[in-house]
Design an enzyme around this catalytic site. Structure first.
Site, PDB file in Angstrom:
ATOM      1  N   HIS A 115       0.665  -1.114   0.106  1.00 57.62           N
ATOM      2  CA  HIS A 115       0.010  -0.021  -0.024  1.00 57.62           C
ATOM      3  C   HIS A 115       0.824   1.166  -0.073  1.00 57.62           C
ATOM      4  O   HIS A 115       2.009   1.345   0.799  1.00 57.62           O
ATOM      5  CB  HIS A 115      -0.818  -0.071   1.262  1.00 57.62           C
ATOM      6  CG  HIS A 115      -0.353   0.034   2.444  1.00 57.62           C
ATOM      7  ND1 HIS A 115      -0.212   1.452   3.062  1.00 57.62           N
ATOM      8  CD2 HIS A 115      -0.151  -0.717   3.615  1.00 57.62           C
ATOM      9  CE1 HIS A 115       0.191   1.158   4.304  1.00 57.62           C
ATOM     10  NE2 HIS A 115       0.510   0.023   4.755  1.00 57.62           N
TER      11      HIS A 115
ATOM     12  N   GLU B  42      -5.297   1.472   2.379  1.00 59.16           N
ATOM     13  CA  GLU B  42      -5.141   0.492   3.437  1.00 59.16           C
ATOM     14  C   GLU B  42      -5.431   0.813   4.882  1.00 59.16           C
ATOM     15  O   GLU B  42      -5.789   0.342   5.793  1.00 59.16           O
ATOM     16  CB  GLU B  42      -3.938  -0.299   3.150  1.00 59.16           C
ATOM     17  CG  GLU B  42      -3.534  -1.434   4.322  1.00 59.16           C
ATOM     18  CD  GLU B  42      -2.776  -1.334   5.518  1.00 59.16           C
ATOM     19  OE1 GLU B  42      -3.168  -2.185   6.190  1.00 59.16           O
ATOM     20  OE2 GLU B  42      -2.754  -0.343   5.789  1.00 59.16           O
ATOM     21  N   GLU B  43      -4.938   1.978   5.010  1.00 58.95           N
ATOM     22  CA  GLU B  43      -5.019   3.036   6.367  1.00 58.95           C
ATOM     23  C   GLU B  43      -6.177   3.162   6.821  1.00 58.95           C
ATOM     24  O   GLU B  43      -6.736   3.524   8.074  1.00 58.95           O
ATOM     25  CB  GLU B  43      -4.022   3.993   6.631  1.00 58.95           C
ATOM     26  CG  GLU B  43      -2.529   3.530   6.373  1.00 58.95           C
ATOM     27  CD  GLU B  43      -1.883   2.728   7.343  1.00 58.95           C
ATOM     28  OE1 GLU B  43      -2.651   2.475   8.231  1.00 58.95           O
ATOM     29  OE2 GLU B  43      -0.743   2.572   7.221  1.00 58.95           O
TER      30      GLU B  43
ATOM     31  N   ASP C 248       6.222   1.681   6.496  1.00 63.26           N
ATOM     32  CA  ASP C 248       4.769   1.108   6.451  1.00 63.26           C
ATOM     33  C   ASP C 248       4.012   2.083   5.315  1.00 63.26           C
ATOM     34  O   ASP C 248       3.393   2.984   5.771  1.00 63.26           O
ATOM     35  CB  ASP C 248       3.947   1.143   7.557  1.00 63.26           C
ATOM     36  CG  ASP C 248       2.657   1.018   7.859  1.00 63.26           C
ATOM     37  OD1 ASP C 248       2.062   0.199   7.018  1.00 63.26           O
ATOM     38  OD2 ASP C 248       1.772   1.513   8.660  1.00 63.26           O
TER      39      ASP C 248
ATOM     40  N   HIS D 296       3.559   3.940  12.230  1.00 61.87           N
ATOM     41  CA  HIS D 296       2.356   5.062  12.827  1.00 61.87           C
ATOM     42  C   HIS D 296       3.229   5.893  13.881  1.00 61.87           C
ATOM     43  O   HIS D 296       2.594   6.879  14.624  1.00 61.87           O
ATOM     44  CB  HIS D 296       1.255   4.493  13.233  1.00 61.87           C
ATOM     45  CG  HIS D 296       0.463   3.818  12.317  1.00 61.87           C
ATOM     46  ND1 HIS D 296      -0.900   3.543  12.516  1.00 61.87           N
ATOM     47  CD2 HIS D 296       0.642   3.320  11.030  1.00 61.87           C
ATOM     48  CE1 HIS D 296      -1.500   2.795  11.454  1.00 61.87           C
ATOM     49  NE2 HIS D 296      -0.367   2.642  10.594  1.00 61.87           N
TER      50      HIS D 296
ATOM     51  N   ASP E 104      -0.588   4.559   0.652  1.00 64.40           N
ATOM     52  CA  ASP E 104      -1.142   5.538   1.459  1.00 64.40           C
ATOM     53  C   ASP E 104      -0.504   5.493   2.952  1.00 64.40           C
ATOM     54  O   ASP E 104       0.169   4.309   3.197  1.00 64.40           O
ATOM     55  CB  ASP E 104      -2.660   5.272   1.778  1.00 64.40           C
ATOM     56  CG  ASP E 104      -3.095   4.015   2.449  1.00 64.40           C
ATOM     57  OD1 ASP E 104      -2.685   3.203   1.720  1.00 64.40           O
ATOM     58  OD2 ASP E 104      -4.016   3.989   3.179  1.00 64.40           O
TER      59      ASP E 104
ATOM     60  N   ASP F 280       3.985  -6.028   4.791  1.00 66.95           N
ATOM     61  CA  ASP F 280       3.486  -5.052   5.521  1.00 66.95           C
ATOM     62  C   ASP F 280       3.328  -5.469   7.048  1.00 66.95           C
ATOM     63  O   ASP F 280       2.397  -5.057   7.619  1.00 66.95           O
ATOM     64  CB  ASP F 280       2.064  -4.651   5.050  1.00 66.95           C
ATOM     65  CG  ASP F 280       1.647  -3.191   5.522  1.00 66.95           C
ATOM     66  OD1 ASP F 280       2.444  -2.380   6.168  1.00 66.95           O
ATOM     67  OD2 ASP F 280       0.360  -3.030   5.573  1.00 66.95           O
TER      68      ASP F 280
END
Length: 461
Positions: free
Chosen positions: A83, A148-149, A114, A434, A85, A172
């Site tokens: 991903h 994805e997030e 990530d 994150h 995003d 991931d």
């Protein structure tokens, strides 16, 4: 043919591509014409597809929901699910979150680990195979998602409009092999406040903390009407009991309480420091007006700073995936209503019905539970041929024993049959997803390139 020669020839270009895609702020935003998740994710997708086209790979853009790059021949399709995003950057970065800067052998930026760094490693792995001239009797497709997030609408769109995979993996998560992913349950508590004008007590005018359910909030802020002296006194009196970092200011007739925490992924909330729930705990010591106080009291008594759901009776655990975890990701108040969004990762052997029914049983009638979203657990048995091939490649490159484990995080793998999560974090690596100052070590990025190249060779020949 010496495949190492072709991997080596792609290393510098991989580093540069990773730096460039990190400069794109691909946080989901309001839809634009032809861009369902906003301009940033669409720009990142176009960058990846343009790069793949320059390699001579076959590509397709699925209306800016997702896209793919493919090489090889045959009826069977091997997928690598990545991903592009990212979650919002948060605060407190040492280096620019969208700078793609290199410091001390690390590439810094939101999405470095990530999942943009691994996405580029997967794409360059496919290029390395193409460059080597190795004949593949299966097709290999790197599938780029862009949501994805925030709900994985990208992959839902792909599954409706394109070809299903024979097998695949998502880079991931962590090594060695993630063959189990906990269920993900998201919902909101809502509470309306009565009009209590003229009643004594401090009033919450507004309260905002957190960006996404799948992040531990690193900042929260409440605007209050009351006596600043009283509020500062409470902060002083309870500083040992409440492990928060608060700043109290007066602006016109409002008192602003700022709470600072540490961000982390919601699947590992114990790694962070929840600024929103620390502020809830602080507000619980203030004499608030009645209905607001009741809701704050509920949050403190049933959740507080606990991440296990014990007060609700949902501290479930199983032998495959371990303990349930709970994260309060978003808190929003105004004078009339409150919405608190919770993200729970529940063990593989349990169901969302078991979790939510227990929560309902322990929630007062005046509080509603709304917007329930469940992403069911995912599990692939260890004797699956895919897992055996992944083990071979991992052990060949690292010299370490490969084994399977389960996680609380959710990857695209759970949306496909015969798919697991595989890398990019190695055992012992720090948990950076994150969090501020997210980075990927250059050595690890290049090691991922090697692992993915050899895995694809094993799976597609």
């Amino acid at each position: 043919m010496d495949i190492e020669k072709f991997i080596k020839s792609n290393e510098n270009d991989l580093l540069e591509a990773t730096r460039e895609i990190l400069k794109i702020k691909s946080v989901k935003s309001s839809p634009l014409p032809g861009m369902p998740f906003g301009g940033g994710p669409a720009m990142a997708l176009q960058y990846a597809l343009n790069l793949a086209e320059s390699f001579g790979l076959k590509t397709k853009n699925l209306e800016n929901y997702a896209g793919w790059a493919e090489w090889g021949e045959g009826d069977e399709l091997i997928g690598i699910l990545v991903h592009l995003d990212v979650v919002p950057e948060g605060s407190g970065w040492t280096y620019p979150p969208y700078g793609g800067e290199i410091h001390d052998g690390k590439i810094y930026g939101r999405g470095a680990i990530d999942d943009k760094g691994p996405a580029m490693a997967a794409l360059f792995a496919l290029k390395s195979l193409k460059d080597s001239g190795i004949k593949l009797n299966k097709r290999v497709r790197v599938i780029f998602g862009t949501d994805e997030e925030s709900g994985c609408e990208c992959m839902k769109y792909y599954l409706k409009h394109d070809e299903r995979l024979t097998m695949g993996f998502s880079p991931d998560a962590n090594y060695p092999i993630i063959n189990g992913e906990k269920g993900i349950l998201t919902f909101s508590f809502t509470n309306s406040f009565a009009n209590e004008e003229g009643k004594s007590g401090v009033k919450i005018v507004s309260f905002k903390g957190g960006h996404r359910p799948n992040m531990v909030p690193d900042y929260a802020e409440a605007h209050l009407l009351g006596d600043i002296g009283e509020i500062k006194s409470i902060a002083e009196n309870y500083k040992d009991e409440i492990p928060g970092d608060f700043k109290i200011e007066q602006h016109d007739n409002e008192i602003i309480v700022k709470s600072y925490g540490v961000s982390a992924h919601a699947s590992r909330p114990q790694k962070g420091k929840n600024a929103a729930m620390l502020l809830v705990k602080f507000l619980g010591k203030i004499k608030l007006i009645g209905t607001q106080y009741k809701f704050i009291e509920f949050l403190n008594s049933m959740i507080g700073l606990d991440n296990t759901g014990k007060a609700f009776g949902i501290d479930f655990e199983d032998d495959i995936s371990g303990l349930l975890s709970l994260n309060v990701g978003i808190v929003e108040f105004d004078q009339n209503r409150a919405i608190v969004t919770v993200n729970i990762r529940y063990p593989i052997r349990y169901s969302s019905d078991q979790v939510i029914s227990q929560i309902r049983k322990n929630t007062p009638d005046y509080i509603d539970i709304v917007d329930i979203y469940d992403n069911k657990p995912h599990y692939v048995p260890e004797d699956n041929i895919l897992i055996q091939k992944l083990k071979l490649a991992y052990e060949k490159i690292t010299g370490e024993k490969a084994y399977c484990l389960s996680i609380g995080g959710g990857t695209y793998a759970r949306m496909f049959d015969n798919c697991v999560a595989f890398g990019p974090n190695f055992p012992g690596d720090p948990d950076l997803a994150h969090q501020k100052d997210e980075y990927i070590e250059i050595d690890n990025l290049l090691k991922n390139l090697r692992i993915y190249t050899y895995v694809l060779k094993e799976l597609a020949q």
